[in-house]
Design a protein around this motif. Structure first.
Motif, short mmCIF file in Angstrom:
data_model
loop_
_atom_site.label_atom_id
_atom_site.label_comp_id
_atom_site.label_asym_id
_atom_site.label_seq_id
_atom_site.Cartn_x
_atom_site.Cartn_y
_atom_site.Cartn_z
N UNK A 161 0.86 -1.18 0.04
CA UNK A 161 0.12 -0.24 -0.09
C UNK A 161 0.78 1.14 -0.10
N UNK A 162 0.25 2.30 0.02
CA UNK A 162 1.03 3.73 -0.08
C UNK A 162 1.87 3.86 0.90
N UNK A 163 1.45 3.37 2.20
CA UNK A 163 2.31 3.53 3.37
C UNK A 163 3.52 2.63 3.53
N UNK A 164 3.71 1.78 2.60
CA UNK A 164 4.81 0.96 2.15
C UNK A 164 6.01 1.67 1.68
N UNK A 165 5.63 2.76 1.05
CA UNK A 165 6.50 3.49 0.33
C UNK A 165 7.04 4.70 1.28
N UNK A 166 8.30 4.97 0.57
CA UNK A 166 9.17 4.79 -0.10
C UNK A 166 9.97 3.34 0.06
N UNK A 167 10.39 2.57 -0.66
CA UNK A 167 11.18 1.31 -0.47
C UNK A 167 12.31 1.32 -1.51
#
Length: 173
Positions: free
Chosen positions: A48-54
């Motif tokens: 999801x957007x909360x996993x970014x940035x990666x």
């Protein structure tokens, strides 16, 4: 099955990448995400957007492996490895690809076995996470779980393995 290796010409924004991922989901699909300080392990939860940035990530199932890598300004370079023919919204890498296991009867999905690490493996600071419904081939079992596998994308002109994709070998019914 005709192999295809392609990339997106322009880096994708996070929202564009998150729109692309569901279009390639074939059940079961798995994800592996990498940050500077940790890895997700193989998980079933779509990013999801909360996993970014990666730094980078990948999604894989029995038809596709989609890889993304941080480029700049929160955009990602994207590579697609698939046995599912041509994808017109991706630029073709090279001209001709093949995947050919030595024993097509043993590996009908053109995939070779891949193996996970045992929980007591000491080469990693923390144990790697694997979903309970994915057989990582630590024991010889005849179960109905999807099995972790790998697929070799071979350049047809040079006969060189150019990419090794994670994939899933589906149980034979």
């Amino acid at each position: 099955m005709k192999p295809f290796v392609g990339y997106k010409k322009q880096p994708l924004s996070v929202s564009e990448l998150l729109d692309l991922i569901p279009k390639l989901i074939v059940e079961p699909s798995y994800y592996f995400l990498r940050w500077t300080h940790k890895v997700s392990g193989i998980v079933e939860k779509i990013p999801t957007e909360t996993d970014f940035p990666m730094l980078e990530g990948q999604m894989f199932n029995h038809e596709y492996e989609l890889r993304w890598k941080y480029k700049q300004k929160n955009t990602y370079e994207v590579l697609l490895l698939t046995i599912n023919e041509n994808h017109h919204n991706f630029e073709l890498v090279g001209q001709a690809w093949r995947i050919e296991p030595s024993d097509i009867k043993k590996f009908p999905s053109n995939a070779y076995p891949a193996y996970g690490y045992r929980p007591e493996e000491t080469r990693f600071p923390k144990k790697l996470i694997f979903p309970k419904d994915l057989d990582i081939r630590l024991q010889e079992e005849n179960n109905k779980k999807p099995k972790l596998a790998q697929r070799y994308f071979i350049d047809d002109q040079t006969s060189t393995v150019q990419f090794v994709a994670l994939t899933v070998e589906l149980p034979q019914l």
